[in-house]
Design a protein around this motif. Structure first.
Motif, PDB file in Angstrom:
ATOM      1  N   GLY A 125      40.121  41.999  40.799  1.00 33.68           N
ATOM      2  CA  GLY A 125      39.220  41.396  39.817  1.00 33.68           C
ATOM      3  C   GLY A 125      39.617  39.963  39.558  1.00 33.68           C
ATOM      4  N   ARG A 126      38.626  39.119  39.461  1.00 38.08           N
ATOM      5  CA  ARG A 126      38.893  37.693  39.215  1.00 38.08           C
ATOM      6  C   ARG A 126      38.036  37.238  38.042  1.00 38.08           C
ATOM      7  N   LEU A 127      38.673  36.599  37.069  1.00 36.02           N
ATOM      8  CA  LEU A 127      37.930  36.077  35.919  1.00 36.02           C
ATOM      9  C   LEU A 127      37.502  34.654  36.252  1.00 36.02           C
ATOM     10  N   ASP A 128      36.318  34.540  36.835  1.00 35.06           N
ATOM     11  CA  ASP A 128      35.794  33.233  37.229  1.00 35.06           C
ATOM     12  C   ASP A 128      34.673  32.885  36.258  1.00 35.06           C
ATOM     13  N   ALA A 129      33.616  32.295  36.765  1.00 35.51           N
ATOM     14  CA  ALA A 129      32.456  32.030  35.905  1.00 35.51           C
ATOM     15  C   ALA A 129      31.899  33.358  35.390  1.00 35.51           C
ATOM     16  N   ASP A 130      32.026  34.405  36.205  1.00 36.45           N
ATOM     17  CA  ASP A 130      31.720  35.769  35.789  1.00 36.45           C
ATOM     18  C   ASP A 130      32.917  36.629  36.191  1.00 36.45           C
ATOM     19  N   LEU A 131      32.898  37.897  35.798  1.00 31.59           N
ATOM     20  CA  LEU A 131      33.947  38.809  36.260  1.00 31.59           C
ATOM     21  C   LEU A 131      33.562  39.282  37.658  1.00 31.59           C
ATOM     22  N   LEU A 132      34.374  38.919  38.644  1.00 31.45           N
ATOM     23  CA  LEU A 132      34.078  39.272  40.033  1.00 31.45           C
ATOM     24  C   LEU A 132      34.968  40.435  40.445  1.00 31.45           C
ATOM     25  N   LEU A 133      34.361  41.536  40.783  1.00 34.36           N
ATOM     26  CA  LEU A 133      35.118  42.721  41.172  1.00 34.36           C
ATOM     27  C   LEU A 133      34.918  42.995  42.657  1.00 34.36           C
ATOM     28  N   ARG A 134      35.993  43.407  43.317  1.00 34.48           N
ATOM     29  CA  ARG A 134      35.899  43.703  44.741  1.00 34.48           C
ATOM     30  C   ARG A 134      36.722  44.958  45.025  1.00 34.48           C
ATOM     31  N   ALA A 135      36.130  45.881  45.733  1.00 32.94           N
ATOM     32  CA  ALA A 135      36.854  47.094  46.135  1.00 32.94           C
ATOM     33  C   ALA A 135      36.787  47.218  47.652  1.00 32.94           C
ATOM     34  N   ARG A 136      37.945  47.392  48.260  1.00 36.99           N
ATOM     35  CA  ARG A 136      37.994  47.555  49.716  1.00 36.99           C
ATOM     36  C   ARG A 136      38.722  48.846  50.050  1.00 36.99           C
ATOM     37  N   GLY A 137      38.348  49.427  51.148  1.00 38.84           N
ATOM     38  CA  GLY A 137      39.010  50.659  51.566  1.00 38.84           C
ATOM     39  C   GLY A 137      39.107  50.722  53.077  1.00 38.84           C
TER      40      GLY A 137
ATOM     41  N   GLN B 138      36.341  49.872  60.295  1.00 34.57           N
ATOM     42  CA  GLN B 138      36.833  50.939  59.413  1.00 34.57           C
ATOM     43  C   GLN B 138      36.959  50.485  57.974  1.00 34.57           C
ATOM     44  N   GLU B 139      36.623  49.246  57.679  1.00 29.35           N
ATOM     45  CA  GLU B 139      36.803  48.736  56.310  1.00 29.35           C
ATOM     46  C   GLU B 139      35.480  48.689  55.564  1.00 29.35           C
ATOM     47  N   ILE B 140      35.500  49.240  54.359  1.00 31.99           N
ATOM     48  CA  ILE B 140      34.337  49.184  53.467  1.00 31.99           C
ATOM     49  C   ILE B 140      34.652  48.139  52.404  1.00 31.99           C
ATOM     50  N   ASP B 141      33.697  47.280  52.153  1.00 33.39           N
ATOM     51  CA  ASP B 141      33.923  46.178  51.211  1.00 33.39           C
ATOM     52  C   ASP B 141      32.792  46.175  50.186  1.00 33.39           C
ATOM     53  N   VAL B 142      33.123  46.435  48.925  1.00 37.29           N
ATOM     54  CA  VAL B 142      32.117  46.464  47.859  1.00 37.29           C
ATOM     55  C   VAL B 142      32.390  45.296  46.914  1.00 37.29           C
ATOM     56  N   ASN B 143      31.381  44.479  46.662  1.00 39.82           N
ATOM     57  CA  ASN B 143      31.525  43.347  45.745  1.00 39.82           C
ATOM     58  C   ASN B 143      30.505  43.468  44.633  1.00 39.82           C
ATOM     59  N   LEU B 144      30.908  43.147  43.445  1.00 38.77           N
ATOM     60  CA  LEU B 144      29.943  43.094  42.351  1.00 38.77           C
ATOM     61  C   LEU B 144      30.352  42.047  41.327  1.00 38.77           C
ATOM     62  N   THR B 145      29.364  41.558  40.601  1.00 35.85           N
ATOM     63  CA  THR B 145      29.588  40.535  39.588  1.00 35.85           C
ATOM     64  C   THR B 145      29.169  41.082  38.228  1.00 35.85           C
ATOM     65  N   VAL B 146      30.029  40.946  37.245  1.00 31.31           N
ATOM     66  CA  VAL B 146      29.695  41.385  35.883  1.00 31.31           C
ATOM     67  C   VAL B 146      29.706  40.146  34.985  1.00 31.31           C
ATOM     68  N   PRO B 147      28.542  39.681  34.536  1.00 29.24           N
ATOM     69  CA  PRO B 147      28.516  38.507  33.658  1.00 29.24           C
ATOM     70  C   PRO B 147      29.223  38.799  32.331  1.00 29.24           C
ATOM     71  N   TYR B 148      29.960  37.805  31.826  1.00 27.96           N
ATOM     72  CA  TYR B 148      30.652  37.976  30.539  1.00 27.96           C
ATOM     73  C   TYR B 148      29.664  38.302  29.417  1.00 27.96           C
ATOM     74  N   ASP B 149      28.482  37.659  29.514  1.00 27.38           N
ATOM     75  CA  ASP B 149      27.475  37.872  28.464  1.00 27.38           C
ATOM     76  C   ASP B 149      27.115  39.360  28.366  1.00 27.38           C
ATOM     77  N   SER B 150      27.035  40.000  29.534  1.00 29.06           N
ATOM     78  CA  SER B 150      26.671  41.415  29.538  1.00 29.06           C
ATOM     79  C   SER B 150      27.764  42.244  28.870  1.00 29.06           C
ATOM     80  N   ILE B 151      29.012  41.881  29.133  1.00 26.88           N
ATOM     81  CA  ILE B 151      30.125  42.616  28.518  1.00 26.88           C
ATOM     82  C   ILE B 151      30.091  42.414  27.003  1.00 26.88           C
ATOM     83  N   ARG B 152      29.853  41.154  26.603  1.00 30.59           N
ATOM     84  CA  ARG B 152      29.766  40.856  25.162  1.00 30.59           C
ATOM     85  C   ARG B 152      28.644  41.665  24.510  1.00 30.59           C
TER      86      ARG B 152
END
Lengths: 255, 329
Positions: free
Chosen positions: B241-253, B302-316
């Motif tokens: 997870g990276r706290l950038d302009a939005d919360l950027l989440l990445r899951a890899r397997g 063999q690698e699965i890469d999932v990315n998603l963005t969660v805006p701070y406003d939405s969390i608020r």
């Protein structure tokens, strides 16, 4: 100076002083007006919406679906029609200038005009709506601004090619362009299947996740296009339509 | 001034506005990153994680505390979240999680995922005397022993025993007693640490991420694909997870093979499709909609890469809506 650059420079001067530019400045200034209205509302405590949300709404709701394509349409659709209607085209074609150089210069000028109106407006809107949130918020949101500027430039070059092609081959490019913007692009986003892949708006929204009004429906109907594929698609659309416009103009019988 | 000069001036004006805007934004952005780097935690304490850990995690609390997320985190919200545990930590140890702690590096030992083999290396600025004083005043029983020249405090509360040790001024180790001793051995160099595990798992060093977790997946993930939990589908996974302009989440397997990777990607896409159908006009539904809009699932061999963005406003918004629901009689 190359002939195309001379035509572009001359055409830029013509476009800048044409009556339509006043209307286009007003169009490009609309989001800025809305941003100022937001600041007034904020000053009078009529809203608690934060600046970042307003910026995203203005980009996704005004700049990308309306301002950018409309500016491109007005300038690019006239690259050939303007001179045909004014009766000045035969004079240009008798000059020691290739048709390709002439149209390249005109298309470059129309792209520069739309770019010069959209990008500064986008930057000003960013600072107007985000400055109340403070310096740290301006910095934190900067990647969004940079990304939106890049996407706007890419989208504008693609629209420029499409509408320049329309202006070269069609008798009524404005009508066709309006149908493309408000008919085809508006509907294709919500139609199942791959129809949305034939729109510029889809690739622009794919490059700006979270700022697409049709994104929810697009997401339900299928996945968005990856960033690299979107950039390549916009570049391909721009390259193909500009090349087709040049090819069509080279064979066109112009009066 | 003739029209040519006006054209030139207009061009300069438009270009100037864009360049000035980009320049100011870049200065604010990189200036902010500079401040963040100065106040950052300096990276995970992998030296204290014993080799063979099945899960390693890291949270840069300094970055979290200076992010827009922390600003919106009101005290009332803290009370109703797992963060209240941090208040309890302050009461029992004197450690103020949001001010004293720079980062947390957690580890779970090898095996079947039993909860007793765990440890956390807490990095920050700690007052050793105050820590000892607080531990002495603890309601439960506190035993003191020594391991490799470091005091280990065993705090008994009910049936559970938690060990605590401070190997140096900037590190406190918390966990089960045996694992804390292993962590002390790793930290002193007496036993190998897990510093090389991350590279072996194939996810890099997570430079710049605010938090990350990596390791072998729990059984619940293994059971997603195949007919039973015994049917292993994933070798390793990493969530960042990276706290950038939005919360950027990445899951890899890393799946065991390409077929399993494809099946797992299909399952994830199915889950996302179901989640999209759960959208409604409620704040939770709206947040889900915005998050789902940003999700991408990519598959590379063999690698699965999932990315998603969660805006701070939405969390608020979600936090605010929860606050309103809680306030209702």
């Amino acid at each position: 100076m190359k002939p195309a650059a001379i035509v572009a420079r001359w055409s830029l001067g013509e476009l800048l002083w044409s009556p339509r530019t006043l209307a286009m400045i007003a169009l490009a200034g609309t989001p800025l007006g809305l941003a100022l209205a937001y600041r007034v509302a904020l000053a009078f405590r009529m809203t608690e919406t934060d600046g970042a949300g307003v910026f995203t709404a203005l980009v996704s709701g005004v700049f990308f679906p309306f301002v950018a394509p409309m500016l491109s349409l007005v300038y690019a659709s006239g690259v050939v029609r303007d001179d045909v209607e004014a009766g000045t085209m035969p004079y240009f074609l008798t000059r020691p200038l290739s048709r390709a150089s002439f149209l390249s210069g005109k298309m470059l000028a129309s792209f520069t005009m739309s770019l010069a109106l959209v990008l500064p407006s986008l930057v000003l809107v960013y600072y107007v709506v985000l400055s109340p949130s403070g310096w740290s918020e301006i910095g934190a949101r900067f990647p969004n601004l940079a990304r939106n500027l890049g996407v706007a430039a890419l989208g504008l070059v693609a629209y420029n090619g499409i509408f320049a092609l329309a202006g070269t081959v069609l008798k009524r490019p404005l009508l066709a362009g309006l149908f493309f913007i408000f008919g085809w692009q508006a509907v294709a986003t919500f139609v199942p299947g791959r129809a949305r892949l034939a729109t510029v708006a889809h690739y622009m929204s794919s490059l700006t996740p979270g700022s697409s009004s049709g994104g929810v429906f697009a997401g339900l109907l299928g996945e968005r296009t990856s960033a690299i594929a979107s950039i390549l698609a916009l570049a391909a659309i721009a390259g193909a339509t500009h090349a087709l416009a040049l090819a069509a103009f080279a064979r066109k019988e112009v009066r | 001034m003739n029209s040519s000069r006006w054209t030139f001036v207009s061009g300069i004006l438009a270009t100037g506005v864009v360049f000035a805007g980009v320049l100011v934004g870049a200065v604010a952005y990189f200036g902010g990153r500079g401040v963040s780097a100065q106040t950052g935690s300096g990276g995970p304490s992998l030296a204290f994680v014993p080799k063979g850990a099945s899960l390693i995690g890291y949270v840069d609390l300094k970055s979290v505390a200076s992010s827009p997320l922390a600003e919106s985190w009101s005290e009332s919200m803290r009370e109703r979240t797992p963060f209240s545990a941090l208040d309890e930590l302050e009461e029992s140890t004197g450690i103020d999680a949001m001010n004293d702690i720079d980062s947390l590096t957690l580890a779970i030992g090898p095996g079947t995922g039993k909860p007793e083999r765990w440890g956390i290396a807490v990095k920050g600025v700690f007052d050793r005397d105050r820590l000892v004083e607080k531990l002495s005043a603890h309601k439960g029983e506190v035993e003191t022993s020594t391991h490799a020249g470091t005091d280990v405090y065993l705090v008994r509360g009910g049936s559970e025993t938690t060990a605590m040790a401070q190997p140096d001024d900037s590190t406190v180790l918390i966990g089960d007693a045996a694992y804390v001793r292993e962590m002390l051995d790793s930290g002193s160099g007496a036993k190998p640490s897990a510093a090389g595990s991350l590279a072996a798992w194939g996810y890099g060093d997570f430079q710049g991420e605010t938090f990350w977790f990596a390791g072998t997946p729990p059984d619940v993930v293994q059971g997603l694909v195949g007919r039973g939990s015994g049917n292993e589908s994933l070798r390793t996974f990493a969530v960042t997870g990276r706290l950038d302009a939005d919360l950027l989440l990445r899951a890899r397997g890393q799946a065991v093979d390409s077929k399993k990777a494809q099946e797992l990607a299909d399952v994830l896409r199915g889950i996302m499709a179901l989640a999209r159908l759960q959208q409604d006009s409620s704040p939770r539904g709206a947040l889900l909609g915005r998050v789902m809009e940003s999700v991408s699932v990519e598959l590379a061999d063999q690698e699965i890469d999932v990315n998603l963005t969660v805006p701070y406003d939405s969390i608020r918004e979600l936090l605010e809506s929860q606050k309103k629901v809680a306030a209702q009689p």
